[in-house]
Design a protein around this motif. Structure first.
Motif, short mmCIF file in Angstrom:
data_model
loop_
_atom_site.label_atom_id
_atom_site.label_comp_id
_atom_site.label_asym_id
_atom_site.label_seq_id
_atom_site.Cartn_x
_atom_site.Cartn_y
_atom_site.Cartn_z
N ASP A 32 1.05 -1.10 0.15
CA ASP A 32 0.03 0.12 0.05
C ASP A 32 0.94 1.14 -0.04
OD1 ASP A 32 0.78 0.45 2.69
OD2 ASP A 32 -0.87 -0.28 3.56
N VAL A 33 0.26 2.52 0.06
CA VAL A 33 0.95 3.63 -0.29
C VAL A 33 1.83 4.12 1.10
CG1 VAL A 33 -0.91 5.07 0.89
CG2 VAL A 33 0.88 6.16 -0.72
N ASN A 34 1.55 3.43 2.11
CA ASN A 34 2.34 4.01 3.42
C ASN A 34 3.59 2.96 3.50
OD1 ASN A 34 0.88 6.03 4.70
ND2 ASN A 34 -0.77 4.45 4.96
N THR A 35 3.41 1.71 2.93
CA THR A 35 4.55 0.63 2.96
C THR A 35 5.53 1.09 1.81
OG1 THR A 35 2.99 -1.03 3.57
CG2 THR A 35 5.29 -1.62 2.66
N ILE A 36 5.06 1.70 0.83
CA ILE A 36 6.08 2.10 -0.34
C ILE A 36 6.58 3.53 0.15
CG2 ILE A 36 6.00 3.33 -2.38
CD1 ILE A 36 5.77 0.08 -2.82
N THR A 37 5.83 4.28 0.88
CA THR A 37 6.46 5.46 1.43
C THR A 37 7.81 5.17 2.19
OG1 THR A 37 4.52 6.66 1.23
CG2 THR A 37 5.98 7.76 2.41
N LEU A 38 7.48 4.27 3.21
CA LEU A 38 8.54 3.64 4.24
C LEU A 38 9.55 3.03 3.54
CD1 LEU A 38 8.88 3.18 7.22
CD2 LEU A 38 8.16 0.97 6.73
N LEU A 39 9.38 2.02 2.46
CA LEU A 39 10.61 1.69 1.56
C LEU A 39 11.34 2.69 0.97
CD1 LEU A 39 11.68 -0.98 0.41
CD2 LEU A 39 9.78 -0.72 -1.43
N VAL A 40 10.74 3.47 0.32
CA VAL A 40 11.30 4.73 -0.39
C VAL A 40 12.17 5.48 0.44
CG1 VAL A 40 11.12 6.72 -1.99
CG2 VAL A 40 9.76 4.73 -2.34
N ALA A 41 11.60 5.79 1.77
CA ALA A 41 12.58 6.35 2.60
C ALA A 41 13.95 5.97 3.11
CB ALA A 41 11.58 6.88 3.89
N LYS A 51 19.84 4.74 2.27
CA LYS A 51 20.89 3.77 1.95
C LYS A 51 21.88 4.15 1.06
CE LYS A 51 18.97 -0.76 3.38
NZ LYS A 51 20.41 -1.42 3.68
N VAL A 52 21.05 5.14 0.25
CA VAL A 52 22.11 5.72 -1.08
C VAL A 52 22.71 7.00 -0.91
CG1 VAL A 52 20.95 4.06 -2.90
CG2 VAL A 52 20.09 6.21 -2.23
N GLY A 53 22.41 7.41 0.60
CA GLY A 53 22.97 8.83 0.95
C GLY A 53 22.08 9.99 0.66
N LYS A 54 20.83 9.74 0.17
CA LYS A 54 19.82 11.05 -0.18
C LYS A 54 19.07 11.18 1.17
CE LYS A 54 19.52 9.81 -5.00
NZ LYS A 54 20.13 10.97 -5.46
N TYR A 55 19.72 11.94 2.15
CA TYR A 55 19.27 12.18 3.41
C TYR A 55 18.22 13.05 3.43
CZ TYR A 55 23.53 9.66 4.60
OH TYR A 55 24.37 8.55 4.77
N ASP A 56 18.25 14.09 2.65
CA ASP A 56 17.09 15.18 2.65
C ASP A 56 15.70 14.40 2.07
OD1 ASP A 56 18.74 17.10 3.75
OD2 ASP A 56 19.30 18.17 1.75
N GLU A 57 16.11 13.61 1.05
CA GLU A 57 14.94 13.08 0.48
C GLU A 57 14.26 11.94 1.38
OE1 GLU A 57 13.22 13.15 -2.60
OE2 GLU A 57 13.98 15.07 -2.21
N CYS A 58 15.18 11.36 2.35
CA CYS A 58 14.72 10.33 3.20
C CYS A 58 13.78 11.05 4.34
CB CYS A 58 15.85 9.90 4.01
SG CYS A 58 15.41 8.49 5.23
N SER A 59 14.44 12.17 4.70
CA SER A 59 13.53 12.90 5.71
C SER A 59 12.23 13.49 5.08
CB SER A 59 14.18 14.21 6.08
OG SER A 59 15.62 13.86 6.82
N ARG A 60 12.05 13.61 3.93
CA ARG A 60 10.91 14.28 3.25
C ARG A 60 9.97 12.94 3.21
NH1 ARG A 60 8.62 14.30 -1.75
NH2 ARG A 60 10.24 13.44 -2.70
N TRP A 61 10.46 11.83 2.70
CA TRP A 61 9.60 10.73 2.90
C TRP A 61 9.01 10.20 4.07
CZ3 TRP A 61 7.22 8.97 -1.64
CH2 TRP A 61 7.97 9.29 -2.80
#
Length: 279
Positions: free
Chosen positions: A226-235, A240-250
Motif C-alpha cells: 500500500d501507499v504507506n509501505t511504499i513510502t516507508l520503503l522509499v524513505a 541507504k544511498v545517501g539521499k538524506y534530505d529525501e529520506c527526511s521528506r518521505w
C-alpha cells in the motif's frame, strides 16, 4: 543452598552433584532442537520443480520453487527484505523460461501483453542461449543471474516503473544474501565483499529511483504494497544511498499521515533515528 544430590558420589556422579534441576531447561531444549534442525536440514527438501507455461513462447518448462510453509521468518531488514531460518527462498523468485529467455519475478511472470511478448521475441529470444542449470538447488550466483535476466526482460518489454524497481530491489536482496553467507576462506574475501556491497548499492539506487517515480505516476497497491509501505520503503532506500534530505521528506509523509498505522509510523521513527546517527 543444600546439595540435593549428596550421596550420589558412590555412583560415580560426583561431577553432577551441583546440577540445577531447572537451569536453562527451555533454553537448552531450544538450542538442541535448533542444532538438530541445522544438522538434518537440506535445502533440497524444501524445493520442488514446478511446472510453468511460458506466456511468450507457449512452451512448458519447470523451475525450482520453494514449498509453501517450509521456512520460518526470522526477521526483516530495514528495507523490508525478509530473512528466513536455514535457507533463503528469495533465490527462487525469478522465473526463467529455458526455451526463449523470457524471465520475470514470480508475481509478474504471467502478466504480459501480446506487444510485450513480441518485444521479448525480437530482442531477447533470437539471441538467447540457454545455460544448463545442473545443481539441485539455485546457488546465489545462479539466482543473481536469473534476477538480472528478469530485469533485462522488464526493460525490453517496457514494464511499469514499479516492476523494474521491484526487480532491482529483489536483485539487491539476493546479492546481499550472497555477501552475508560468503565463506571467509573465499579467495580475495574482502575484495569480493566490497564488490558485492557496491553492486547491491547500485541496485538499491535504481530501486529508489524507480519507486520514487512510480509513486507519482502509478496506482496503489503497488507490487502488493500500500501507499504507506511504499513510502516507508522509499524513505529507507533514500537513506541507504545517501539521499538524506529525501529520506527526511518521505519519513515526514508517514508521520503526518492519518492513514498510516502505528506500526508503520514506529518503523519510520526508527529510520529517522538511524538518519540522525548517520547510519
Amino acid at each position: 543452598m543444600s546439595n540435593l544430590f549428596s550421596g550420589l558420589e558412590e555412583f560415580g556422579l560426583n561431577n553432577l552433584s551441583n546440577i540445577n534441576i531447572y537451569e536453562d531447561s527451555e533454553k537448552s531444549a531450544g538450542e538442541e532442537a535448533k542444532k538438530s534442525q541445522q544438522n538434518t536440514f537440506s535445502e533440497e527438501d524444501i524445493i520442488y520443480d514446478r511446472s510453468y507455461t511460458c506466456p511468450v513462447c507457449n512452451k512448458d518448462f519447470k523451475a525450482k520453487t520453494v514449498k509453501v510453509g517450509k521456512l520460518k521468518l526470522q526477521s526483516l531488514d530495514t528495507d523490508l527484505r525478509p530473512k528466513y531460518q536455514l535457507a533463503d527462498p528469495l533465490k527462487y523468485d525469478a522465473i526463467l523460461c529455458p526455451n526463449c529467455g523470457y524471465a520475470a519475478l514470480n508475481r509478474f511472470f504471467n502478466h504480459i501483453t501480446g506487444s510485450q511478448a513480441d518485444l521479448i521475441k525480437k530482442n531477447i529470444s533470437v539471441k538467447y542461449k540457454h545455460v544448463e542449470e545442473s545443481e539441485n538447488i539455485y546457488t546465489y550466483d545462479t539466482a543473481i543471474a536469473r534476477h538480472k535476466m528478469a530485469l533485462i526482460n522488464s526493460i525490453v518489454k517496457k514494464a511499469k516503473l514499479s516492476e523494474k524497481a521491484y526487480t532491482c530491489l529483489k536483485t539487491a536482496w539476493v546479492i546481499r544474501g550472497k555477501r552475508e553467507t560468503l565463506p571467509e576462506d573465499t579467495p580475495n574475501y574482502k575484495e569480493t565483499v566490497e564488490k558485492l556491497l557496491q553492486e547491491e548499492k547500485e541496485f538499491i539506487s535504481n530501486a529508489y529511483e524507480g519507486f520514487s517515480e512510480a509513486y507519482m505516476k502509478e496506482e496503489f497497491p503497488m507490487c502488493g504494497m500500500d501507499v504507506n509501505t511504499i513510502t516507508l520503503l522509499v524513505a529507507e532506500l533514500a537513506r541507504k544511498v545517501g539521499k538524506y534530505d529525501e529520506c527526511s521528506r518521505w519519513i515526514s509523509k508517514i508521520l503526518i499521515s492519518k492513514e498510516a498505522s502505528e506500526r508503520i509510523k514506529e518503523k519510520a521513527r526508527e529510520i529517522k533515528e538511524m538518519l540522525k546517527e548517520g547510519m
